[in-house]
Design an enzyme around this catalytic site. Structure first.
Site, PDB file in Angstrom:
ATOM      1  N   GLY A   1     -48.681 -15.158   3.882  1.00 13.03           N
ATOM      2  CA  GLY A   1     -47.452 -15.242   4.651  1.00 13.03           C
ATOM      3  C   GLY A   1     -47.024 -13.892   5.204  1.00 13.03           C
ATOM      4  N   ASP A   2     -47.223 -12.841   4.412  1.00 13.25           N
ATOM      5  CA  ASP A   2     -46.889 -11.488   4.867  1.00 13.25           C
ATOM      6  C   ASP A   2     -47.796 -11.069   6.021  1.00 13.25           C
ATOM      7  OD1 ASP A   2     -45.152 -11.525   2.694  1.00 13.25           O
ATOM      8  OD2 ASP A   2     -46.573 -10.490   1.386  1.00 13.25           O
TER       9      ASP A   2
END
Length: 290
Positions: free
Chosen positions: A238-239
């Site tokens: 997600g990052d």
């Protein structure tokens, strides 16, 4: 332009396990490693590997010099990472054989930033630069207020989710990125759908189902399918998505194209074990057969 990232820096202590343990259960790990992590550090590395000039605003303890050096090696501007008395933040991460994870965080130095630290970093910002933040540091609201006054684009990854933290910065945001669980938590906290938020662009990541983009100015809502891959570790995916999304926008891409770039980066990321140290670069993305 420049991305100023108010973000965490952690030592990731990763343990490979056959499955995530239940309450009271003890499992033997089949592997262990230490790497660079933290949502902030992951996003800074993703931005740098996507070709952005990224200034990281954060803090480590005296035990964290290795993390700062590694960020510098990856192309991140580390001039505004402070060294404080608290120990460097760290995370205990369990990753199972299906690539799912469970994480326990100790914030440490990530919560020791001062207003002076942030003001020094933003003294070099200009209108049109980007300000990125997550929920693993202190001082999000005051920093976003300062950045907004400078005419910067405010981008917020609302993780780990904290309703009060979101409410404090919501009126300042230009882009909000959150996953499906966080979106549901936010809707419960505010009592209405996220489409009614006063944020122009909202991107909801949906894991294996891809992501959704909502533009509240036009009412456009578009779904983007995920790129099919076999995951081995979802840590940092997600990052990576958020970093590449903002990198694409910073380069002038329209939102749809930036989401496509971010989706390819995240798809590669889940096929690798680790966090910041294994985030793909633009060459990886160009060469990948996805």
């Amino acid at each position: 332009m420049t991305v100023f990232n108010l973000g965490s820096i952690n030592a990731d202590l990763v343990y490979q396990v056959p499955r995530l343990p239940g309450p009271g259960e003890t499992l033997a790990s089949t592997g262990a490693s230490r790497g660079l992590g933290g949502k902030g550090a992951n996003m800074s590395v993703a931005l740098a590997r996507a070709g952005c000039h990224v200034v990281h605003i954060g803090a480590v303890g005296v035990d964290g010099a290795w993390a700062v050096e590694r960020l510098l090696e990856y192309g991140v501007d580390t001039r505004f990472i402070s060294t404080v008395d608290a120990p460097t933040g760290h995370a205990y991460i369990m990753v199972d054989d299906d690539g799912e994870n469970a994480i326990v965080l100790f914030p440490g130095a990530n919560l020791e930033l001062s207003g002076d630290d942030i003001n020094r970093a933003l003294a070099g910002a200009i209108s049109g630069d980007n300000f990125l933040m997550q929920n693993e540091t202190n001082a999000q609201a005051e920093s976003a207020t300062r950045a907004s006054a400078l005419g910067m684009r405010i981008v917020y990854a609302a993780a780990p989710f904290d309703a009060s933290a979101v409410m404090a910065v919501l009126p300042l945001l230009d882009i909000l990125v959150l996953n499906a669980v966080e979106a549901a938590q936010l809707e419960e906290a505010i009592g209405h759908n996220i489409e009614a938020l006063p944020v122009r662009d909202i991107v909801v990541t949906l894991g294996a189902d891809g992501c959704r983009w909502i533009n509240t100015d036009t009412g456009v809502m578009l779904d983007f399918p995920a790129i099919p891959v076999t995951p081995v570790d979802t840590t940092g995916a997600g990052d990576t998505f958020t970093g590449y999304l903002l990198a694409g926008l910073d380069r002038g891409m329209p939102m749809q194209q930036a989401i496509g770039l971010a989706s390819r980066a995240a798809a590669i990321m889940v096929t690798r074990r680790g966090a910041a140290d294994v985030i793909p670069d633009l060459k990886d993305i160009h060469n990948a057969r996805l």
